[in-house]
Design an enzyme around this catalytic site. Structure first.
Site, mmCIF file in Angstrom:
data_model
loop_
_atom_site.group_PDB
_atom_site.id
_atom_site.type_symbol
_atom_site.label_atom_id
_atom_site.label_comp_id
_atom_site.label_asym_id
_atom_site.label_seq_id
_atom_site.Cartn_x
_atom_site.Cartn_y
_atom_site.Cartn_z
ATOM 1 N N CYS A 24 27.085 2.486 -14.788
ATOM 2 C CA CYS A 24 26.639 2.253 -13.125
ATOM 3 C C CYS A 24 25.150 2.684 -13.255
ATOM 4 O O CYS A 24 24.954 3.836 -13.220
ATOM 5 C CB CYS A 24 27.952 2.703 -13.016
ATOM 6 S SG CYS A 24 29.551 2.204 -14.021
ATOM 7 N N LYS A 59 39.604 10.012 -20.585
ATOM 8 C CA LYS A 59 38.435 9.593 -20.446
ATOM 9 C C LYS A 59 36.416 10.825 -20.626
ATOM 10 O O LYS A 59 36.350 11.612 -21.512
ATOM 11 C CB LYS A 59 37.634 8.520 -20.216
ATOM 12 C CG LYS A 59 36.439 7.896 -20.432
ATOM 13 C CD LYS A 59 35.474 7.116 -19.688
ATOM 14 C CE LYS A 59 35.100 7.617 -18.184
ATOM 15 N NZ LYS A 59 34.422 6.304 -17.710
ATOM 16 N N ASN A 60 37.241 11.507 -19.088
ATOM 17 C CA ASN A 60 35.985 12.171 -18.773
ATOM 18 C C ASN A 60 36.554 13.392 -19.371
ATOM 19 O O ASN A 60 35.174 14.908 -19.793
ATOM 20 C CB ASN A 60 36.426 12.562 -17.024
ATOM 21 C CG ASN A 60 35.604 11.083 -16.412
ATOM 22 O OD1 ASN A 60 34.610 10.781 -17.203
ATOM 23 N ND2 ASN A 60 36.065 11.384 -14.991
ATOM 24 N N ARG A 93 26.955 7.003 -19.406
ATOM 25 C CA ARG A 93 26.461 7.628 -18.884
ATOM 26 C C ARG A 93 26.580 8.888 -19.407
ATOM 27 O O ARG A 93 25.710 10.161 -19.366
ATOM 28 C CB ARG A 93 27.596 7.468 -17.528
ATOM 29 C CG ARG A 93 26.627 7.396 -16.761
ATOM 30 C CD ARG A 93 26.679 7.833 -15.359
ATOM 31 N NE ARG A 93 28.688 7.480 -14.933
ATOM 32 C CZ ARG A 93 29.338 7.325 -14.506
ATOM 33 N NH1 ARG A 93 28.536 6.346 -13.372
ATOM 34 N NH2 ARG A 93 30.053 7.032 -14.268
#
Length: 117
Positions: free
Chosen positions: A116, A22-23, A92
């Site tokens: 978050c 994902k990152n 984010r």
């Protein structure tokens, strides 16, 4: 956690398939805004953050298709510089789009990214 013990004094050989992260996928998806061509990404994870980023790209005017770990993004028709607030607050990584949108349109409207606390 499982333990792997190797004995025998022989070199290890073989293959190990590593899926996309994902990152890694999220900033690459944002960078798709910088090209007028179609982009294909392979081995992409099906996660909520990835789906949200794709929905933001669609809102900006990109064509998006996600099937069996393959994402196709066509940003050639992108025509919007405003990131949708309700989606940006869910992710984010939506801030990754600030540079590419600004570079493409010369302006960008964004809200504080979410995710978050």
């Amino acid at each position: 956690m499982a333990k792997l013990i190797v004995t025998g004094g022989h070199p290890l050989t073989g293959r190990c398939r590593v899926g996309g992260a994902k990152n890694a996928v999220l900033p690459i998806l944002a960078a798709c805004m910088l090209t007028g061509r179609s982009v294909r990404l392979l081995d992409c994870p099906r996660l909520t953050d990835v789906d949200n980023m794709l929905e933001i790209l669609q809102t900006l005017g990109c064509g998006v298709c996600f099937s069996d770990g393959v994402i196709d993004v066509d940003a050639s028709a992108a025509d919007c510089h405003e990131l949708p607030e309700h989606l940006s607050k869910e992710l984010r990584s939506s801030i990754f789009l600030l540079g590419p949108v600004l570079g493409r349109f010369g302006r960008a409207t964004v809200t504080y990214p979410g995710g978050c606390e």
